[in-house]
Design a protein around this motif. Sequence first.
Motif, PDB file in Angstrom:
ATOM      1  N   ARG A  72       0.724  -0.895   0.016  1.00 31.52           N
ATOM      2  CA  ARG A  72      -0.189  -0.279  -0.352  1.00 31.52           C
ATOM      3  C   ARG A  72       1.193   1.048   0.372  1.00 31.52           C
ATOM      4  O   ARG A  72       1.783   1.782   1.034  1.00 31.52           O
ATOM      5  CB  ARG A  72      -1.345  -0.013   1.066  1.00 31.52           C
ATOM      6  N   VAL A  73       1.240   1.999  -1.094  1.00 33.74           N
ATOM      7  CA  VAL A  73       1.527   3.480  -1.085  1.00 33.74           C
ATOM      8  C   VAL A  73       0.293   4.843  -0.437  1.00 33.74           C
ATOM      9  O   VAL A  73       1.179   5.183   0.871  1.00 33.74           O
ATOM     10  CB  VAL A  73       1.909   3.453  -3.092  1.00 33.74           C
ATOM     11  N   ILE A 105      -0.753   0.707  -9.359  1.00 37.62           N
ATOM     12  CA  ILE A 105      -2.120   0.947  -9.620  1.00 37.62           C
ATOM     13  C   ILE A 105      -3.011   2.275  -8.390  1.00 37.62           C
ATOM     14  O   ILE A 105      -2.161   2.718  -7.806  1.00 37.62           O
ATOM     15  CB  ILE A 105      -3.501  -0.168  -8.484  1.00 37.62           C
ATOM     16  N   LEU A 106      -3.190   2.836  -9.690  1.00 41.20           N
ATOM     17  CA  LEU A 106      -4.178   4.491  -9.745  1.00 41.20           C
ATOM     18  C   LEU A 106      -5.068   4.709  -9.675  1.00 41.20           C
ATOM     19  O   LEU A 106      -5.782   4.246 -10.363  1.00 41.20           O
ATOM     20  CB  LEU A 106      -3.374   5.258 -11.191  1.00 41.20           C
ATOM     21  N   SER A 107      -5.934   5.503  -8.875  1.00 40.39           N
ATOM     22  CA  SER A 107      -7.452   6.728  -8.979  1.00 40.39           C
ATOM     23  C   SER A 107      -7.127   7.204  -9.298  1.00 40.39           C
ATOM     24  O   SER A 107      -6.848   8.179  -8.234  1.00 40.39           O
ATOM     25  CB  SER A 107      -8.044   6.195  -7.241  1.00 40.39           C
ATOM     26  N   ILE A 167      -1.656   7.426  -5.741  1.00 43.30           N
ATOM     27  CA  ILE A 167      -1.300   6.012  -6.499  1.00 43.30           C
ATOM     28  C   ILE A 167      -1.489   4.870  -4.717  1.00 43.30           C
ATOM     29  O   ILE A 167      -1.343   4.812  -3.944  1.00 43.30           O
ATOM     30  CB  ILE A 167       0.158   5.711  -5.927  1.00 43.30           C
ATOM     31  N   LEU A 168      -2.351   3.774  -5.294  1.00 48.04           N
ATOM     32  CA  LEU A 168      -3.001   2.954  -4.355  1.00 48.04           C
ATOM     33  C   LEU A 168      -1.510   2.280  -3.607  1.00 48.04           C
ATOM     34  O   LEU A 168      -1.838   2.384  -2.775  1.00 48.04           O
ATOM     35  CB  LEU A 168      -4.176   2.842  -5.124  1.00 48.04           C
ATOM     36  N   CYS A 169      -1.561   1.478  -4.682  1.00 44.58           N
ATOM     37  CA  CYS A 169      -0.354   0.170  -4.471  1.00 44.58           C
ATOM     38  C   CYS A 169       0.271   0.217  -5.229  1.00 44.58           C
ATOM     39  O   CYS A 169       0.427   0.193  -6.511  1.00 44.58           O
ATOM     40  CB  CYS A 169      -1.227  -0.942  -3.692  1.00 44.58           C
TER      41      CYS A 169
END
Length: 130
Positions: A77-78, A103-105, A125-127
């Motif tokens: 998790r970032v 994985i970006l939102s 940046i989600l993870c």
Amino acid sequence: MNDPLGDMLTRIRNAQMRRRPTVSTPASNLRGWVLDVLASEGFIRGYTRVEQKGVTPEFEIELKYFNGQPAIRTIKRVSKPGRRVYSQVRDIPTVANGLGVSILSTPKGVMSDVRAREENVGGEILCNVF
């Protein structure tokens, strides 16, 4: 639970350490979108939404292994609830020299770092997965 996405990533990490074929997690839209990216990038076999009467819906995630080793070596998790991490399109980091995926939102939805660069959009940046 303060961080539902972090909880799902931890469940996946723990299940793969125990070599479980599947793992379940409570369902939500964000978790579903992240699972879509993981499935399209080939890190999991897939997932199904399981609904039972009187119980909150869950996702049943089918984990992927290759020669007995998990397809996901590291999942981290970032952006956390206490510290959000945002990135412009030109600053999106590469993971494991391009072998992994961020994985970006974004305003255009949840997507991988490669697709975000193609669509020229940044976001949270989600993870990182590799």
